[in-house]
Enzyme design. Structure first.
Site, PDB file in Angstrom:
ATOM      1  N   HIS A 105      -3.604 -30.167 -53.873  1.00 11.43           N
ATOM      2  CA  HIS A 105      -4.836 -30.739 -54.415  1.00 11.43           C
ATOM      3  C   HIS A 105      -5.606 -29.572 -55.018  1.00 11.43           C
ATOM      4  O   HIS A 105      -5.832 -28.559 -54.342  1.00 11.43           O
ATOM      5  CB  HIS A 105      -5.646 -31.399 -53.285  1.00 11.43           C
ATOM      6  CG  HIS A 105      -7.083 -31.637 -53.672  1.00 11.43           C
ATOM      7  ND1 HIS A 105      -7.421 -32.376 -54.781  1.00 11.43           N
ATOM      8  CD2 HIS A 105      -8.255 -31.206 -53.138  1.00 11.43           C
ATOM      9  CE1 HIS A 105      -8.741 -32.399 -54.902  1.00 11.43           C
ATOM     10  NE2 HIS A 105      -9.270 -31.691 -53.923  1.00 11.43           N
TER      11      HIS A 105
ATOM     12  N   THR B 249     -16.480 -26.955 -61.468  1.00 10.51           N
ATOM     13  CA  THR B 249     -15.305 -27.600 -60.858  1.00 10.51           C
ATOM     14  C   THR B 249     -15.371 -29.116 -61.050  1.00 10.51           C
ATOM     15  O   THR B 249     -14.874 -29.871 -60.223  1.00 10.51           O
ATOM     16  CB  THR B 249     -15.167 -27.238 -59.361  1.00 10.51           C
ATOM     17  OG1 THR B 249     -16.315 -27.695 -58.657  1.00 10.51           O
ATOM     18  CG2 THR B 249     -15.023 -25.747 -59.153  1.00 10.51           C
TER      19      THR B 249
ATOM     20  N   SER C 244     -12.176 -34.214 -48.656  1.00 11.70           N
ATOM     21  CA  SER C 244     -13.301 -33.720 -47.863  1.00 11.70           C
ATOM     22  C   SER C 244     -13.839 -34.798 -46.938  1.00 11.70           C
ATOM     23  O   SER C 244     -13.766 -35.987 -47.219  1.00 11.70           O
ATOM     24  CB  SER C 244     -14.423 -33.270 -48.793  1.00 11.70           C
ATOM     25  OG  SER C 244     -14.043 -32.102 -49.454  1.00 11.70           O
TER      26      SER C 244
ATOM     27  N   CYS D 138     -10.932 -37.104 -51.931  1.00 15.40           N
ATOM     28  CA  CYS D 138      -9.766 -36.854 -52.792  1.00 15.40           C
ATOM     29  C   CYS D 138      -8.447 -37.274 -52.152  1.00 15.40           C
ATOM     30  O   CYS D 138      -7.376 -37.047 -52.736  1.00 15.40           O
ATOM     31  CB  CYS D 138      -9.706 -35.375 -53.168  1.00 15.40           C
ATOM     32  SG  CYS D 138     -11.255 -34.759 -53.780  1.00 15.40           S
TER      33      CYS D 138
ATOM     34  N   GLU E 104     -12.952 -41.646 -55.555  1.00 15.43           N
ATOM     35  CA  GLU E 104     -14.200 -41.201 -54.928  1.00 15.43           C
ATOM     36  C   GLU E 104     -15.364 -41.701 -55.753  1.00 15.43           C
ATOM     37  O   GLU E 104     -16.483 -41.737 -55.282  1.00 15.43           O
ATOM     38  CB  GLU E 104     -14.207 -39.662 -54.857  1.00 15.43           C
ATOM     39  CG  GLU E 104     -15.416 -39.054 -54.150  1.00 15.43           C
ATOM     40  CD  GLU E 104     -16.667 -38.903 -55.024  1.00 15.43           C
ATOM     41  OE1 GLU E 104     -17.731 -38.653 -54.479  1.00 15.43           O
ATOM     42  OE2 GLU E 104     -16.571 -39.046 -56.254  1.00 15.43           O
TER      43      GLU E 104
ATOM     44  N   SER F 206     -16.481 -25.907 -47.667  1.00 16.73           N
ATOM     45  CA  SER F 206     -15.388 -26.777 -48.143  1.00 16.73           C
ATOM     46  C   SER F 206     -14.127 -25.949 -48.402  1.00 16.73           C
ATOM     47  O   SER F 206     -13.015 -26.375 -48.086  1.00 16.73           O
ATOM     48  CB  SER F 206     -15.804 -27.558 -49.388  1.00 16.73           C
ATOM     49  OG  SER F 206     -15.924 -26.718 -50.508  1.00 16.73           O
TER      50      SER F 206
ATOM     51  N   ASN G 158     -11.282 -30.702 -61.837  1.00 16.60           N
ATOM     52  CA  ASN G 158     -11.025 -31.498 -60.634  1.00 16.60           C
ATOM     53  C   ASN G 158     -11.043 -32.979 -60.985  1.00 16.60           C
ATOM     54  O   ASN G 158     -12.020 -33.468 -61.570  1.00 16.60           O
ATOM     55  CB  ASN G 158     -12.094 -31.198 -59.573  1.00 16.60           C
ATOM     56  CG  ASN G 158     -11.710 -31.743 -58.199  1.00 16.60           C
ATOM     57  OD1 ASN G 158     -10.658 -32.356 -58.033  1.00 16.60           O
ATOM     58  ND2 ASN G 158     -12.560 -31.510 -57.217  1.00 16.60           N
TER      59      ASN G 158
ATOM     60  N   LYS H 278      -4.770 -19.476 -53.028  1.00 19.69           N
ATOM     61  CA  LYS H 278      -5.203 -18.884 -51.747  1.00 19.69           C
ATOM     62  C   LYS H 278      -4.455 -19.523 -50.586  1.00 19.69           C
ATOM     63  O   LYS H 278      -4.054 -18.844 -49.640  1.00 19.69           O
ATOM     64  CB  LYS H 278      -6.702 -19.097 -51.547  1.00 19.69           C
ATOM     65  CG  LYS H 278      -7.567 -18.207 -52.374  1.00 19.69           C
ATOM     66  CD  LYS H 278      -9.019 -18.396 -51.969  1.00 19.69           C
ATOM     67  CE  LYS H 278      -9.925 -17.581 -52.849  1.00 19.69           C
ATOM     68  NZ  LYS H 278     -11.326 -17.771 -52.521  1.00 19.69           N
TER      69      LYS H 278
HETATM   70  N1  CAA Z   1     -13.985 -11.740 -62.493  1.00 23.30           N
HETATM   71  C1  CAA Z   1     -13.064 -12.300 -61.655  1.00 23.30           C
HETATM   72  N2  CAA Z   1     -13.411 -13.013 -60.539  1.00 23.30           N
HETATM   73  C2  CAA Z   1     -14.734 -13.164 -60.295  1.00 23.30           C
HETATM   74  C3  CAA Z   1     -15.728 -12.620 -61.119  1.00 23.30           C
HETATM   75  C4  CAA Z   1     -15.324 -11.878 -62.271  1.00 23.30           C
HETATM   76  N3  CAA Z   1     -16.193 -11.343 -63.117  1.00 23.30           N
HETATM   77  N4  CAA Z   1     -16.931 -12.972 -60.602  1.00 23.30           N
HETATM   78  C5  CAA Z   1     -16.697 -13.696 -59.474  1.00 23.30           C
HETATM   79  N5  CAA Z   1     -15.376 -13.795 -59.302  1.00 23.30           N
HETATM   80  C6  CAA Z   1     -14.651 -14.521 -58.223  1.00 23.30           C
HETATM   81  C7  CAA Z   1     -15.273 -14.337 -56.850  1.00 23.30           C
HETATM   82  O1  CAA Z   1     -14.894 -13.106 -56.283  1.00 23.30           O
HETATM   83  C8  CAA Z   1     -14.699 -15.532 -56.140  1.00 23.30           C
HETATM   84  O2  CAA Z   1     -13.362 -15.286 -55.784  1.00 23.30           O
HETATM   85  P1  CAA Z   1     -12.894 -15.433 -54.282  1.00 23.30           P
HETATM   86  O3  CAA Z   1     -13.105 -16.896 -53.922  1.00 23.30           O
HETATM   87  O4  CAA Z   1     -11.450 -15.069 -54.317  1.00 23.30           O
HETATM   88  O5  CAA Z   1     -13.749 -14.543 -53.465  1.00 23.30           O
HETATM   89  C9  CAA Z   1     -14.660 -16.615 -57.213  1.00 23.30           C
HETATM   90  O6  CAA Z   1     -14.791 -15.927 -58.467  1.00 23.30           O
HETATM   91  C10 CAA Z   1     -15.764 -17.650 -57.095  1.00 23.30           C
HETATM   92  O7  CAA Z   1     -16.968 -16.936 -56.946  1.00 23.30           O
HETATM   93  P2  CAA Z   1     -18.088 -17.473 -55.951  1.00 23.30           P
HETATM   94  O8  CAA Z   1     -17.498 -17.830 -54.638  1.00 23.30           O
HETATM   95  O9  CAA Z   1     -19.216 -16.525 -55.995  1.00 23.30           O
HETATM   96  O10 CAA Z   1     -18.489 -18.814 -56.733  1.00 23.30           O
HETATM   97  P3  CAA Z   1     -19.609 -19.839 -56.440  1.00 23.30           P
HETATM   98  O11 CAA Z   1     -20.490 -19.427 -55.331  1.00 23.30           O
HETATM   99  O12 CAA Z   1     -20.246 -20.067 -57.753  1.00 23.30           O
HETATM  100  O13 CAA Z   1     -18.852 -21.168 -55.937  1.00 23.30           O
HETATM  101  C11 CAA Z   1     -17.287 -22.879 -55.493  1.00 23.30           C
HETATM  102  C12 CAA Z   1     -17.504 -21.503 -56.143  1.00 23.30           C
HETATM  103  C13 CAA Z   1     -17.647 -22.816 -54.019  1.00 23.30           C
HETATM  104  C14 CAA Z   1     -15.828 -23.291 -55.654  1.00 23.30           C
HETATM  105  C15 CAA Z   1     -18.190 -23.921 -56.225  1.00 23.30           C
HETATM  106  O14 CAA Z   1     -17.810 -24.048 -57.551  1.00 23.30           O
HETATM  107  C16 CAA Z   1     -18.221 -25.277 -55.573  1.00 23.30           C
HETATM  108  O15 CAA Z   1     -19.003 -25.532 -54.671  1.00 23.30           O
HETATM  109  N6  CAA Z   1     -17.321 -26.235 -56.027  1.00 23.30           N
HETATM  110  C17 CAA Z   1     -17.237 -27.568 -55.470  1.00 23.30           C
HETATM  111  C18 CAA Z   1     -16.590 -27.592 -54.106  1.00 23.30           C
HETATM  112  C19 CAA Z   1     -15.100 -27.378 -54.137  1.00 23.30           C
HETATM  113  O16 CAA Z   1     -14.439 -27.486 -55.146  1.00 23.30           O
HETATM  114  N7  CAA Z   1     -14.532 -27.098 -52.966  1.00 23.30           N
HETATM  115  C20 CAA Z   1     -13.094 -26.937 -52.827  1.00 23.30           C
HETATM  116  C21 CAA Z   1     -12.596 -27.341 -51.466  1.00 23.30           C
HETATM  117  S1  CAA Z   1     -13.115 -29.011 -51.091  1.00 23.30           S
HETATM  118  C22 CAA Z   1     -11.975 -30.032 -51.836  1.00 23.30           C
HETATM  119  O17 CAA Z   1     -10.915 -29.619 -52.161  1.00 23.30           O
HETATM  120  C23 CAA Z   1     -12.345 -31.448 -52.081  1.00 23.30           C
HETATM  121  C24 CAA Z   1     -12.833 -31.575 -53.454  1.00 23.30           C
HETATM  122  O18 CAA Z   1     -12.066 -31.845 -54.343  1.00 23.30           O
HETATM  123  C25 CAA Z   1     -14.250 -31.303 -53.703  1.00 23.30           C
END
Ligand code: CAA
Length: 389
Positions: free
Chosen positions: A233, A152, A307, A111, A79, A201, A275, A242
Site C-alpha cells: 500500500h 500525499t 489506518s 485503505c 474511504e 501513521s 495516494n 522503508k
Molecule cells: N531532499 C531529500 N529528502 C528530504 C528533503 C530534501 N531536501 N527534505 C526532507 N526530506 C525527507 C525527510 O528527511 C523525510 O524522510 P524520512 O521520512 O526518510 O526521514 C521525508 O523527506 C519527509 O519529510 P518530513 O517527515 O519532514 O515530512 P512532513 O513532516 O512534511 O510529513 C508525511 C510527511 C508524514 C508523510 C505527511 O505528508 C503526511 O502526514 N501524509 C499523510 C499521512 C500518510 O500518508 N501516512 C502514511 C502511513 S498511513 C497509511 O498508509 C494510510 C493512508 O493511506 C493514509
C-alpha cells in the site's frame, strides 16, 4: 480450486499537478517531495469525477459479455464514499448494466476496504465456483491545501474481477492480519478532508508490516527467498521502501537486489498518481505486472494497511500468460493523455464542490474525456451519465 484475480482495470482522472511545482509554491525543496516522499505527479479529479465514476470507468475496461453474465457480487472498497447509507457500488451496478440478481455492498476500513472485499470474494467463489465478483477500489484522497498531508493526495480507481481459475494471479490461502484501535488517520462524517497524525501513521504502518510479515512466515513456512516481489500500500512511494528495508537482511544479496528492483517497478504508477487509498496496493501490483515480464509461478507478496487500523499480508502466484490479460496500452494512454494543472488551477479545482444545502446544480462534462461522468446534483441525488450509452 484456484481462486484469484482474473482481470484488473484502472482509471485516473485527466488532471495532475507536478510535484516540483507544488514544492516551489509551498516553499519546500523539490527533492523533499520527489526523493523524501518519492512522488512526481499527483492526480487531481475534476468535479465531474467522484469515487463512483472513477470506479465505473476502471471497471469498463475489463467487462465483457462473459463477466456481465457471471458477476453476481459487487463490493466497493472506499474511504471517500459519497453517501453514508447507500453503497457507491449500487450506482456502479446500474451504470455498468450488471445483472439485477447480484449482491452489492460497500466496504469501509480506510485503505484496507478492497483487501477485505477480495478475501470475502474468495469465500463467495469457493461456494459458487461459476460466479465472478467485481471488486472496486476507488478513492479521492483529500487532506486539504497547505497541510502536511497535501503532497500525499491523489485520485483514481482499480477494478478487479475475482474468479475461479483466474488468468492473472491465484491467491494463496494463507494470510496474516491484525486489528488495533489507533487514531493515526480518520475522517469524521462531518469532514471532507482526513485528519491525520502523520508521524504516528508512518510508525504504525511499519509496525503493522513487521507484525503481519512475521506471522505470515510462521503460518506459511515461507521465507523472503520465496518472493519474486512484494507490493505495498503506497500512500507515498518512500514508505514502502522503508518497510521493505526492514526485512531485506533476511535474504541473500541476490534476493535483496531482486526485491529492490521489483519494488522500484511496482512504484512507477503510484509515483505519478499519489495516494488512492483503497486502490493504492492494487495500483502497485498493476505497475509491476504491466512493466515487467515475470515468470509464471512467481509468488508476489502484498501488504495492505488501512489506518485506524487493520493490516494484512497475503500473496499470490502469477498464472501462465498472465500478461495477455492486462490492458497495458490502455494504461499507457491514460498516463500520456493527462493534462497538467498549474498549482493555482489545482487549488481552484480542489475547492470546487457540489452544494450541500439541497440546491440543484448541473456540471459541464464536455471537457471530461471519461465515458462515465457526474453531471450534477438534484434534490440531494447525484446524477451520472455514461456517454457510451
Ligand atoms: N531532499 C531529500 N529528502 C528530504 C528533503 C530534501 N531536501 N527534505 C526532507 N526530506 C525527507 C525527510 O528527511 C523525510 O524522510 P524520512 O521520512 O526518510 O526521514 C521525508 O523527506 C519527509 O519529510 P518530513 O517527515 O519532514 O515530512 P512532513 O513532516 O512534511 O510529513 C508525511 C510527511 C508524514 C508523510 C505527511 O505528508 C503526511 O502526514 N501524509 C499523510 C499521512 C500518510 O500518508 N501516512 C502514511 C502511513 S498511513 C497509511 O498508509 C494510510 C493512508 O493511506 C493514509
Amino acid at each position: 480450486m484456484k481462486i484469484g484475480i482474473d482481470k484488473i482495470g484502472f482509471y485516473i482522472p485527466q488532471y495532475y499537478v507536478d510535484m516540483n511545482k507544488l514544492a516551489e509554491a509551498r516553499g519546500v525543496e523539490p527533492e523533499k517531495l520527489t526523493i523524501g516522499i518519492g512522488q512526481e505527479k499527483m492526480a487531481i479529479a475534476p468535479i465531474t469525477q467522484d469515487p463512483v465514476t472513477l470506479a465505473a470507468n476502471a471497471a469498463l475496461q475489463i467487462l465483457d459479455d462473459e463477466s456481465l453474465e457471471k458477476i453476481d457480487f459487487v463490493m466497493f472498497g472506499t474511504e471517500s464514499g459519497i453517501d453514508q447509507s447507500k453503497s457507491a457500488g449500487v450506482y456502479v451496478h446500474q451504470l455498468l448494466g450488471l445483472r439485477p440478481d447480484a449482491r452489492t455492498i460497500e466496504m469501509k476500513q480506510a485503505c484496507y476496504g478492497a483487501t477485505a472485499a477480495i478475501q470475502l470474494a474468495k469465500g463467495h467463489i469457493a461456494l459458487n465456483p461459476e460466479s465472478k465478483v467485481l471488486v472496486l477500489a476507488s478513492d479521492i484522497a483529500r487532506y486539504g491545501l497547505h497541510t502536511a498531508g497535501e503532497v500525499t493526495q491523489g485520485a483514481g480507481a482499480v477494478a478487479l474481477i475475482i474468479s475461479a481459475n483466474p488468468r492473472i494471479m491465484a491467491l494463496d490461502d494463507i494470510s496474516a492480519y491484525l486489528t488495533k484501535d489507533i487514531m493515526d488517520f480518520w475522517r469524521p462524517t462531518y469532514s471532507d478532508v482526513a485528519f491525520v497524525d502523520g508521524k504516528f501513521s508512518n510508525e504504525q504502518y511499519l509496525a503493522f508490516f513487521g507484525q503481519v510479515w512475521k506471522e505470515y512466515k510462521e503460518k506459511s513456512g515461507l521465507s523472503i527467498a520465496d518472493f519474486e516481489a512484494i507490493c505495498y500500500h503506497l500512500p507515498y512511494t518512500k514508505i514502502g521502501l522503508k518497510a521493505l528495508r526492514t526485512i531485506l537482511e533476511e535474504g541473500s544479496t541476490d534476493v535483496q537486489e531482486k526485491l529492490k528492483d521489483n519494488y522500484h517497478i511496482s512504484t512507477l504508477y503510484g509515483r505519478k498518481v499519489g495516494n488512492i487509498y483503497t486502490a493504492s496496493l492494487y495500483l502497485s501490483l498493476l505497475s509491476l505486472l504491466d512493466q515487467k515480464e515475470l515468470e509464471a509461478g512467481a509468488r508476489i507478496g502484498l501488504f495492505s494497511y488501512g489506518s485506524g487500523a487493520v493490516g494484512e499480508f497475503f500473496s499470490g502466484i502469477l498464472q501462465s500468460n498472465y500478461r495477455d490479460f492486462l490492458k497495458i496500452d490502455h494504461h499507457t494512454n491514460l498516463f500520456n493523455n493527462r493534462t497538467e494543472l498549474s498549482v493555482s488551477k489545482y487549488e481552484m479545482v480542489f475547492e470546487e464542490s457540489l452544494p450541500t444545502d439541497g440546491s440543484s446544480v448541473d456540471v459541464d462534462t464536455t471537457n471530461d474525456p471519461a465515458p462515465i461522468c457526474l453531471t450534477g446534483i438534484n434534490e440531494h441525488m447525484r446524477q451520472y451519465t455514461n456517454k457510451n450509452k
